[in-house]
Structure formats: C-alpha cells, structure tokens
Design an enzyme around this catalytic site. Structure first.
Site, PDB file in Angstrom:
ATOM      1  N   PHE A 236      40.390  21.266  -0.376  1.00 45.10           N
ATOM      2  CA  PHE A 236      40.019  22.121  -0.621  1.00 45.10           C
ATOM      3  C   PHE A 236      40.952  23.311  -0.523  1.00 45.10           C
ATOM      4  CE2 PHE A 236      36.978  19.650   3.026  1.00 45.10           C
ATOM      5  CZ  PHE A 236      36.073  19.565   1.164  1.00 45.10           C
ATOM      6  N   ASP A 238      43.232  25.930   0.386  1.00 51.81           N
ATOM      7  CA  ASP A 238      43.320  27.037   1.393  1.00 51.81           C
ATOM      8  C   ASP A 238      45.000  27.354   1.571  1.00 51.81           C
ATOM      9  OD1 ASP A 238      44.560  24.676   2.588  1.00 51.81           O
ATOM     10  OD2 ASP A 238      42.813  25.314   4.424  1.00 51.81           O
TER      11      ASP A 238
END
Length: 339
Positions: A236, A238
C-alpha cells in the site's frame, strides 16, 4: 480514456523508467532473508491486522466492517506541518499520533454514543459534528477536515445506495479481491488513486487495496477468510513504508531527491518524484515477495503463500517501531486524499 495500469503493472512501469528512485538488489535479498526467518511467525499472517488495528471493534461484529470503511475512507495525510505540533488523541489512557489518532477518535466516538459507523448518520454528518468526532487533545487539529468530511459523506451515500452497510456493498464483488478493488474504485471517486507518468495512465489504489485487505483481516479473524485473488493486492504505497524500504537498503533515492526531502520540500500529488517513490515501493515489494517464495521453495520444498499485502502488514509496524533509528531518512510529504 485508456484504462489505467494495475498497481502491480504501474510499479513495474515506473521502476523501469525512474530517474530519482532505484531498487537495490542486495536490499531485496536481505529483506527476503529477514522475512524467511519470520515465515512461521504470526507477524506474517492476516492476524497481524489486529495488532495493527488494536482499536478496532471485535471482528465478530458487523460494526467492525463499517468501522473499517469509515477509517479507511478517511485514512490519509496525518503527517504534521511541524514535528513538535502533532495532532494527538488520547483514548483509555494512551495518547496516539498519526493514523492511530483516527482509529482512536472513531472508537472514542462510538463509546460516547455517536453512531459514527452507521451510514445513515455519517452520510449526513455535518462538518462541525465530524470536527467534534476527530477533535485533538491539543491545538493542532487533524489535517484536511473538509476533505475528510467530503469523502465520508460521499461514501455513506454510496453505501446507502447498495444495501446500507459495507458488507452489503462489498458482497456485490462476489468474494473476489480483484473485483472488490474494481468495485470500490468504480463506485467511490475518492478511492481513484490514479495519475499519469511518462504518458501512461497508472494507478496505486492504496486505500482501495487497504480496504479489501482490512475486510480480509476481519473475515480471517472470523474464520471466513477464504477470499480468492488476494494475491492481486500489492503493498500500500504511502509515505511510511517507503522510508522503511530506504532504511532497509531496498530503495535508494538520488542525492537531489534526498536533499529536496531533507530541505522539507513538499511534493504535489502526481509529481514525478512522488510517483517514483510510490511506484518503486510497490515493485520492490513484489521483488521481495518473489525472492522470499524462491527461498521457501528451494530450502523448504514448499510453496509460499505470503502475499505483498502481508509483507506490508509487517513493514508498516516495523517502520513505526524503528522510527528513531530511521529518523535520518526523510519521509516524503504530499497533502492529498490518497494516502
């Protein structure tokens, strides 16, 4: 408009063309070896989800699914403008910062009797009411309240159009992780984490993938975690995990990028350098996973079922736990609703 490359395809496309972020083979091997030594530990399972989300309601309740939807819909941009001025939320004697302030604030609101996980409520919540739910202990508010209000009410309206709960909404994807991501991105505009790089439309879908992974984590805790195509999920992308990947020697930033970040330069969403940080992060974890699976096959004679999402479940808390050791590596700062 041509369809976007998938997050995995996007990661490879960006890595092959990146000018300021580079994947280091030695670091990939080192982290694969590190994860190999942990291959039988709980840290590399879906149960790591509950450790990362200790403030979530019990997974046995459907409220936990709506809690995940509310939190993941507002899961973006927690970094402070100044390190000494952080939003803080105290819950049951523990003071939280960053992403955990959101988790603490939502769980605090539930205990205070605010129906914050009910789409009928949060689809119509006023910005003032949401401000009270997300209130900080100090004078530094949670960033981007107006944007959080917009995406939460929008998300609530979508759930009401599709059965009135996150479970009824996501069930339309037929228990298939790939279709879940596609459904979320199609129906919820705030989850469309896409941009253009070198003339190609690409995607990262950080929050959409986390929402599916969190759904899986809850269902796994219930003993119902058999969701096909989970391997379609990447890490993910980020701002915390890339810092850990640099610290671990998996990623290397050019001198000019490193200096720009150390100087506090903010990168706009879609800036070439920001895209390269996120894209190379995704692809480097794909390479780590492939190397890990090769080690398991060669040394144990077994197939490896550790996914990129599970590796992310390990790396994110790792970054939090080792934040002092990696403080010399700057995170990149981008104010946006995507992460």
């Amino acid at each position: 408009m041509e369809p976007s490359l998938s997050p995995r395809e996007s990661g490879r496309f960006v890595t092959q063309r990146s000018q300021d972020v580079f994947v280091e083979e030695e670091g990939v091997q080192r982290v694969a070896e590190m994860l190999y030594s942990l291959r039988h530990s709980e840290e590399l399972t879906a149960s790591g989800w509950k450790k990362a989300n200790p403030l979530a309601p019990a997974p046995t309740s459907d409220q936990a699914l709506n809690w995940v939807f509310v939190v993941d819909t507002m899961n973006f941009s927690f970094w402070p403008e100044r390190e000494d001025q952080q939003c803080e939320v105290t819950y049951k004697g523990t003071t939280y910062t960053g992403y955990m302030t959101l988790c603490a604030a939502i769980t605090r609101a539930i205990e205070e009797g605010v129906p914050i996980t009910d789409p009928k409520y949060f689809s119509r919540i006023s910005i003032e009411e949401l401000g009270r739910v997300l209130r900080s202990d100090n004078a530094t508010p949670m960033p981007m309240l107006r944007e959080r209000h917009r995406v939460l009410t929008e998300g609530g309206c979508v759930l009401l159009e599709h059965g009135g709960s996150f479970k009824s909404f996501i069930s339309q994807a037929g228990n298939d992780a790939q279709k879940m991501v596609e459904l979320i991105v199609e129906k919820l505009p705030s989850y469309r984490d896409e941009t253009t790089y070198e003339g190609k439309r690409i995607s990262f879908y950080k929050r959409a993938q986390i929402l599916v992974a969190d759904f899986w984590g809850i269902m796994e805790a219930r003993g119902e975690g058999d969701i096909p195509n989970l391997d379609c999920l990447t890490m993910f992308a980020d701002y915390r995990v890339p810092q850990a990947l640099v610290y671990l020697g998996v990623l290397r930033y050019s001198d000019t990028l490193m200096q720009a970040l150390k100087n506090g330069e903010q990168l706009n969403s879609g800036d070439r350098r920001e895209v390269e940080i996120r894209g190379c992060s995704i692809w480097s974890v794909e390479l780590i996973k492939a190397r890990l699976c090769k080690l398991v096959q060669e040394r144990d004679g077994q197939t490896c079922d550790i996914s990129s999402a599970v590796i992310d479940f390990y790396l994110w808390p790792y970054a939090k736990q080792h934040h002092k050791e990696m403080a010399h590596i700057p995170i990149h700062h981008t104010r946006c609703i995507y992460y």
